[in-house]
Structures are given as structure tokens and as C-alpha cells.
Scaffold this motif. Sequence first.
Motif, PDB file in Angstrom:
ATOM      1  N   UNK A 183      22.716 -10.802  15.795  1.00  0.00           N
ATOM      2  CA  UNK A 183      23.673 -11.590  15.011  1.00  0.00           C
ATOM      3  C   UNK A 183      24.480 -12.533  15.894  1.00  0.00           C
ATOM      4  N   UNK A 184      24.798 -12.086  17.113  1.00  0.00           N
ATOM      5  CA  UNK A 184      25.639 -12.867  18.027  1.00  0.00           C
ATOM      6  C   UNK A 184      25.024 -12.797  19.430  1.00  0.00           C
ATOM      7  N   UNK A 185      23.917 -13.518  19.663  1.00  0.00           N
ATOM      8  CA  UNK A 185      23.235 -13.417  20.958  1.00  0.00           C
ATOM      9  C   UNK A 185      24.089 -13.866  22.141  1.00  0.00           C
ATOM     10  N   UNK A 186      25.100 -14.678  21.883  1.00  0.00           N
ATOM     11  CA  UNK A 186      25.953 -15.183  22.969  1.00  0.00           C
ATOM     12  C   UNK A 186      26.705 -14.062  23.694  1.00  0.00           C
ATOM     13  N   UNK A 187      26.895 -12.924  23.049  1.00  0.00           N
ATOM     14  CA  UNK A 187      27.678 -11.851  23.675  1.00  0.00           C
ATOM     15  C   UNK A 187      26.831 -10.858  24.458  1.00  0.00           C
ATOM     16  N   UNK A 189      30.047  -3.579  12.624  1.00  0.00           N
ATOM     17  CA  UNK A 189      29.773  -3.158  13.997  1.00  0.00           C
ATOM     18  C   UNK A 189      30.271  -4.192  14.997  1.00  0.00           C
ATOM     19  N   UNK A 190      30.908  -3.715  16.056  1.00  0.00           N
ATOM     20  CA  UNK A 190      31.384  -4.555  17.147  1.00  0.00           C
ATOM     21  C   UNK A 190      31.103  -3.839  18.461  1.00  0.00           C
ATOM     22  N   UNK A 211      30.775 -13.360   2.556  1.00  0.00           N
ATOM     23  CA  UNK A 211      31.695 -13.617   3.671  1.00  0.00           C
ATOM     24  C   UNK A 211      31.340 -12.745   4.867  1.00  0.00           C
ATOM     25  N   UNK A 212      31.041 -11.474   4.627  1.00  0.00           N
ATOM     26  CA  UNK A 212      30.665 -10.555   5.718  1.00  0.00           C
ATOM     27  C   UNK A 212      29.399 -11.035   6.406  1.00  0.00           C
ATOM     28  N   UNK A 213      28.408 -11.450   5.628  1.00  0.00           N
ATOM     29  CA  UNK A 213      27.105 -11.812   6.203  1.00  0.00           C
ATOM     30  C   UNK A 213      27.026 -13.227   6.754  1.00  0.00           C
ATOM     31  N   UNK A 214      27.891 -14.128   6.291  1.00  0.00           N
ATOM     32  CA  UNK A 214      27.813 -15.519   6.724  1.00  0.00           C
ATOM     33  C   UNK A 214      28.714 -15.850   7.898  1.00  0.00           C
ATOM     34  N   UNK A 215      29.390 -14.870   8.417  1.00  0.00           N
ATOM     35  CA  UNK A 215      30.251 -15.075   9.577  1.00  0.00           C
ATOM     36  C   UNK A 215      29.842 -14.080  10.653  1.00  0.00           C
ATOM     37  N   UNK A 216      30.325 -14.313  11.868  1.00  0.00           N
ATOM     38  CA  UNK A 216      30.099 -13.321  12.923  1.00  0.00           C
ATOM     39  C   UNK A 216      31.338 -13.172  13.809  1.00  0.00           C
ATOM     40  N   UNK A 217      32.479 -13.652  13.307  1.00  0.00           N
ATOM     41  CA  UNK A 217      33.764 -13.533  14.010  1.00  0.00           C
ATOM     42  C   UNK A 217      34.788 -12.964  13.031  1.00  0.00           C
ATOM     43  N   UNK A 218      35.557 -11.998  13.490  1.00  0.00           N
ATOM     44  CA  UNK A 218      36.623 -11.438  12.669  1.00  0.00           C
ATOM     45  C   UNK A 218      37.823 -11.129  13.554  1.00  0.00           C
ATOM     46  N   UNK A 219      38.948 -10.839  12.907  1.00  0.00           N
ATOM     47  CA  UNK A 219      40.131 -10.369  13.614  1.00  0.00           C
ATOM     48  C   UNK A 219      40.252  -8.881  13.299  1.00  0.00           C
ATOM     49  N   UNK A 220      40.263  -8.069  14.346  1.00  0.00           N
ATOM     50  CA  UNK A 220      40.386  -6.621  14.232  1.00  0.00           C
ATOM     51  C   UNK A 220      41.820  -6.229  14.552  1.00  0.00           C
ATOM     52  N   UNK A 273      40.212 -10.859  18.490  1.00  0.00           N
ATOM     53  CA  UNK A 273      39.148 -11.675  17.918  1.00  0.00           C
ATOM     54  C   UNK A 273      37.828 -11.066  18.383  1.00  0.00           C
ATOM     55  N   UNK A 274      36.959 -10.704  17.447  1.00  0.00           N
ATOM     56  CA  UNK A 274      35.750  -9.957  17.764  1.00  0.00           C
ATOM     57  C   UNK A 274      34.510 -10.591  17.144  1.00  0.00           C
ATOM     58  N   UNK A 275      33.407 -10.539  17.890  1.00  0.00           N
ATOM     59  CA  UNK A 275      32.098 -10.841  17.317  1.00  0.00           C
ATOM     60  C   UNK A 275      31.636  -9.566  16.609  1.00  0.00           C
TER      61      UNK A 275
END
Length: 151
Positions: A112-116, A47-48, A13-22, A34-36
Motif C-alpha cells: 500500500x505504501x512502498x515508500x516506507x 495496520x501501521x 476513505x479508508x481504502x483510498x488513502x494511505x496517510x492518517x493521524x494516529x 502522522x502515519x502511513x
Amino acid sequence: MTSEKQLKTCLDLIHNSNILVLATQGEDGVHTSLMAYAGSDDGSEIYMISSKNSRKWQNITRNPQVSMLIDDREGKLGVRRSQIKALTVKGTFIPITAPAERAAVYKLITDAVPEITSAFSENDNEIIRIKTESLLLLDGPKDSYYCSISS
């Protein structure tokens, strides 16, 4: 499900996603964002990137205890709702002070999240590193698994 398989499900779950709620705690109560993110290979760190002017940054520098929610609900809210997995990660914010480590973690996040990348290229941003302390996996509406992570 064995504890080894449950831990693998948590790491997946940690590795297959790149969005979480902090969730952070501030003077006026709990604040969620909502964080990448990117996770370390072993899941021991998350890491965020955030602006140093944000409420979440102010909150974690005052109270480093956080909670994060990672799930796989995308595409399952209709007929597969009972198959949703949700992972609550409890942890502590630990600042990154070494420039080489900061550069390596920044690259990990932006890979992991190039869009940001463009949104967080300003100097007022900082890396949020959370040291994982425990994992609580909810696998559907009935099954759960708790794991305390040793330091």
C-alpha cells in the motif's frame, strides 16, 4: 444518504488513502503522529508500522485505546473546502503474535505504501494493528454519520 451508502463512503476513505493521524494517550497527555497505513478489505482493521522505541509504541502498549483521523482534504482546501470528508476511527491495539500473520500484514502495508519499506526494514520495528470499534464520518461541515462496528 442511506446508512449503507455512508458506510461505503467510510470504507472508500479508508481504502483510498494511505496517510492518517494516529492519536495515542500517554502519561504526559495525548500524542499524535502522522502515519502511513493499510486497511483490511472490510475496514475492520488498520495496520501501521512503528519503531518499538517510539512514544506511540510505548503509549499503545500501556493504553491500547486509540483514535485515528483519515480525510480527503488534499486538493479541496481552496474552493471545495465544504466537500471535505473526515473519518474518525476509534479502535483498540491488538498485537500480532503469529509470524505468518505478521508477514502477511507487513506485505499489505508495504504494498500500500512502498515508500516506507526501507525506513521500516530494521528489527526494532513492529506492526500496529488496530481493531476498528466505531466510525464517525463528517461529510462537509454539516452532515455526520456514526457507526458502531460489532465484533
